[in-house]
Design an enzyme around this catalytic site. Structure first.
Site, PDB file in Angstrom:
ATOM      1  CB  SER A 144      -1.010   0.040   1.354  1.00 27.09           C
ATOM      2  OG  SER A 144      -1.369   1.318   1.436  1.00 27.09           O
ATOM      3  CE1 TYR A 157      -4.136  -1.888   5.343  1.00 29.43           C
ATOM      4  CE2 TYR A 157      -3.324   0.354   4.728  1.00 29.43           C
ATOM      5  CZ  TYR A 157      -3.935  -0.958   4.363  1.00 29.43           C
ATOM      6  OH  TYR A 157      -3.985  -1.399   3.065  1.00 29.43           O
TER       7      TYR A 157
HETATM    8  N1  NAP Z   1      -9.175  -1.293  -0.872  1.00 31.93           N
HETATM    9  C1  NAP Z   1      -8.044  -0.320  -0.925  1.00 31.93           C
HETATM   10  O1  NAP Z   1      -8.173   0.721  -1.095  1.00 31.93           O
HETATM   11  C2  NAP Z   1      -6.689  -0.855  -0.799  1.00 31.93           C
HETATM   12  C3  NAP Z   1      -5.522   0.061  -0.862  1.00 31.93           C
HETATM   13  C4  NAP Z   1      -4.274  -0.360  -0.538  1.00 31.93           C
HETATM   14  C5  NAP Z   1      -4.128  -1.703  -0.197  1.00 31.93           C
HETATM   15  N2  NAP Z   1      -5.100  -2.547  -0.093  1.00 31.93           N
HETATM   16  C6  NAP Z   1      -4.760  -4.059   0.178  1.00 31.93           C
HETATM   17  O2  NAP Z   1      -5.334  -4.673  -0.582  1.00 31.93           O
HETATM   18  C7  NAP Z   1      -5.845  -6.014   0.045  1.00 31.93           C
HETATM   19  C8  NAP Z   1      -7.216  -6.334  -0.104  1.00 31.93           C
HETATM   20  O3  NAP Z   1      -7.959  -5.563   0.448  1.00 31.93           O
HETATM   21  P1  NAP Z   1      -9.544  -5.221   0.092  1.00 31.93           P
HETATM   22  O4  NAP Z   1      -9.898  -3.861  -0.114  1.00 31.93           O
HETATM   23  O5  NAP Z   1      -9.970  -6.066  -0.893  1.00 31.93           O
HETATM   24  O6  NAP Z   1     -10.150  -5.605   1.535  1.00 31.93           O
HETATM   25  P2  NAP Z   1     -11.364  -6.432   1.893  1.00 31.93           P
HETATM   26  O7  NAP Z   1     -12.650  -6.237   0.925  1.00 31.93           O
HETATM   27  O8  NAP Z   1     -11.676  -6.106   3.355  1.00 31.93           O
HETATM   28  O9  NAP Z   1     -11.130  -7.977   1.741  1.00 31.93           O
HETATM   29  C9  NAP Z   1     -10.029  -8.607   2.559  1.00 31.93           C
HETATM   30  C10 NAP Z   1      -9.709  -9.800   2.171  1.00 31.93           C
HETATM   31  O10 NAP Z   1      -8.977 -10.236   3.281  1.00 31.93           O
HETATM   32  C11 NAP Z   1      -9.487 -11.524   3.942  1.00 31.93           C
HETATM   33  N3  NAP Z   1      -8.688 -11.596   5.289  1.00 31.93           N
HETATM   34  C12 NAP Z   1      -8.870 -10.620   6.182  1.00 31.93           C
HETATM   35  N4  NAP Z   1      -8.297 -11.008   7.414  1.00 31.93           N
HETATM   36  C13 NAP Z   1      -8.161 -12.273   7.261  1.00 31.93           C
HETATM   37  C14 NAP Z   1      -7.747 -13.397   8.197  1.00 31.93           C
HETATM   38  N5  NAP Z   1      -7.100 -13.122   9.420  1.00 31.93           N
HETATM   39  N6  NAP Z   1      -7.470 -14.532   7.490  1.00 31.93           N
HETATM   40  C15 NAP Z   1      -7.782 -14.902   6.095  1.00 31.93           C
HETATM   41  N7  NAP Z   1      -8.322 -14.090   5.399  1.00 31.93           N
HETATM   42  C16 NAP Z   1      -8.460 -12.793   5.757  1.00 31.93           C
HETATM   43  C17 NAP Z   1     -11.083 -11.396   4.018  1.00 31.93           C
HETATM   44  O11 NAP Z   1     -11.526 -12.490   4.257  1.00 31.93           O
HETATM   45  P3  NAP Z   1     -12.395 -12.734   5.676  1.00 31.93           P
HETATM   46  O12 NAP Z   1     -12.905 -11.585   6.307  1.00 31.93           O
HETATM   47  O13 NAP Z   1     -13.559 -13.706   5.206  1.00 31.93           O
HETATM   48  O14 NAP Z   1     -11.321 -13.709   6.308  1.00 31.93           O
HETATM   49  C18 NAP Z   1     -11.302 -10.651   2.496  1.00 31.93           C
HETATM   50  O15 NAP Z   1     -11.231 -11.941   1.625  1.00 31.93           O
HETATM   51  C19 NAP Z   1      -5.415  -5.850   1.531  1.00 31.93           C
HETATM   52  O16 NAP Z   1      -4.050  -6.346   1.882  1.00 31.93           O
HETATM   53  C20 NAP Z   1      -5.442  -4.241   1.708  1.00 31.93           C
HETATM   54  O17 NAP Z   1      -4.330  -3.847   2.564  1.00 31.93           O
HETATM   55  C21 NAP Z   1      -6.404  -2.054  -0.120  1.00 31.93           C
END
Ligand code: NAP
Length: 260
Positions: A144, A157
Site C-alpha cells: 500500500s 496498518y
Molecule cells: N481497498 C483499498 O483501497 C486498498 C488500498 C491499498 C491496499 N489494499 C490492500 O489490498 C488487500 C485487499 O484489500 P480489500 O480492499 O480487497 O479488502 P476487503 O474487501 O476487506 O477484503 C479483505 C480480504 O482479506 C481476507 N482476510 C482478512 N483477514 C483475514 C484473516 N485473518 N485470515 C484470512 N483472510 C483474511 C478477507 O476475508 P475474511 O474476512 O472472510 O477472512 C477478505 O477476503 C489488503 O491487503 C489491503 O490492505 C487495499
C-alpha cells in the site's frame, strides 16, 4: 492475436479471495486459465467465488482459514498443495485495517491483530508454500502507498504495509537463484469493503463504494487520486503473473496517482 489463456496449466493461490481485490484477482487469474486456490475465513464468500471459478473450466481449491493462526495456515497450505499440486503464482492479498485511531487512543489488541494478519499472514503463507513454488514462479504481495508514507492515524496498518513492502525485497533477494520473482503491488484506493468505516453488517459492493464517493474522495486522499474498481487491480496482477521468467523482482508496481 494475444493468447486468451496465458496461464493455462498454471496453479495460483490468492489469499483474501472472498471479496474485494482478492476476489477480482482470483477471477482474473482463472479467466487467464489458471487453477486457483482461494483462502479466507468467510465460507459464503469463498463459495460464491469458487462457483465462478469452476464455471470457467479450471479447478478451484477453497481453504477456510485465519491466516494469523500458524498451525491452521500450515494445514491449509498443505491441503491446497495436495489438491492442486505445486504453485506457480502466489498472491498475498489478505489484509485488514482494524485500528483507525491515533496511537494514544488505540486498542493494543486491534493494533497488534492488524500486524498479525497483514505481516505474519503474508509471511506464514509464503513460508509454508515456498518449497512447493515452481521455478519461474511469481509472488505478488499486496502493499500500500501507506506503507511508504506515514499517516496521522492508522499506525498499525501503515507499519504492517511497510513490513510487507520490505519483506518483498528480502524474499526477492533470497529467491532469485530459484528464478522466482517477488514484487509488490500498490493498488491505490480501490472500491472495496475496506471503505466500510461504519462496519455495517452487510458488505459494500464495489459499485456501492464508487457511488458513495463519486463526488468527493474520503478525507486524507490527495485530489489526483481516483477510487478504482477491483477489476483494474486484477488486470495489473494478471499482467505481473504473466511476465516472462527473469523479469522484474524486488520491485513495486503501482496504480496510485501520486508519487511516493
Ligand atoms: N481497498 C483499498 O483501497 C486498498 C488500498 C491499498 C491496499 N489494499 C490492500 O489490498 C488487500 C485487499 O484489500 P480489500 O480492499 O480487497 O479488502 P476487503 O474487501 O476487506 O477484503 C479483505 C480480504 O482479506 C481476507 N482476510 C482478512 N483477514 C483475514 C484473516 N485473518 N485470515 C484470512 N483472510 C483474511 C478477507 O476475508 P475474511 O474476512 O472472510 O477472512 C477478505 O477476503 C489488503 O491487503 C489491503 O490492505 C487495499
Amino acid at each position: 492475436m494475444s493468447n486468451p489463456k496465458p496461464l493455462a496449466g498454471k496453479t495460483a493461490v490468492v489469499t483474501g479471495a472472498g471479496r474485494g481485490i482478492g476476489r477480482a484477482i482470483a477471477l482474473g487469474l482463472a479467466k487467464a486459465g489458471a487453477d486457483v486456490a482461494i483462502l479466507a475465513r468467510t465460507e459464503s464468500e469463498l463459495l460464491e467465488v469458487s462457483g465462478r471459478i469452476t464455471a470457467l473450466d479450471v479447478r478451484c481449491h477453497m481453504g477456510l482459514v485465519d491466516l494469523a493462526d500458524p498451525s491452521a495456515t500450515e494445514t491449509a497450505c498443505g491441503a491446497l498443495v495436495s489438491d492442486l499440486g505445486n504453485v506457480d503464482i502466489l498472491v498475498n492479498n489478505a489484509g485488514a485495517d482494524l485500528e483507525l485511531g491515533q496511537v494514544a487512543d488505540s486498542d493494543p489488541e486491534k493494533w497488534w491483530r492488524t500486524i498479525e494478519i497483514n505481516v505474519r499472514g503474508t509471511y506464514l503463507v509464503t513460508r509454508f508454500l515456498l518449497e512447493h513454488i515452481n521455478e519461474g514462479g511469481k509472488i505478488i504481495n499486496m502493499s500500500s502507498g501507506m506503507g511508504l508514507r506515514a499517516a496521522a492515524r492508522q499506525s498499525s496498518y501503515t507499519v504492517s504495509k511497510a513490513g510487507v513492502h520490505i519483506f518483498t525485497e528480502c524474499l526477492a533477494n533470497e529467491l532469485w537463484p530459484r528464478k522466482i520473482d517477488v514484487n509488490n503491488l500498490i493498488p491505490g484506493p480501490v472500491a472495496t469493503d475496506i471503505f466500510n468505516r461504519e462496519r455495517r453488517p452487510e458488505r459494500y459492493t464495489p459499485e456501492e463504494v464508487l457511488e458513495k464517493f463519486k463526488d468527493e474522495l474520503p478525507p486524507g486522499f490527495p485530489p489526483q487520486e481516483r477510487i478504482k474498481h477491483p477489476d483494474e487491480v486484477a488486470d495489473l496482477a494478471v499482467s505481473m503473473a504473466t511476465q516472462p521468467v527473469g523479469g522484474s523482482t524486488g520491485q513495486t508496481f503501482s496504480l496510485a496517482r501520486r508519487p511516493f
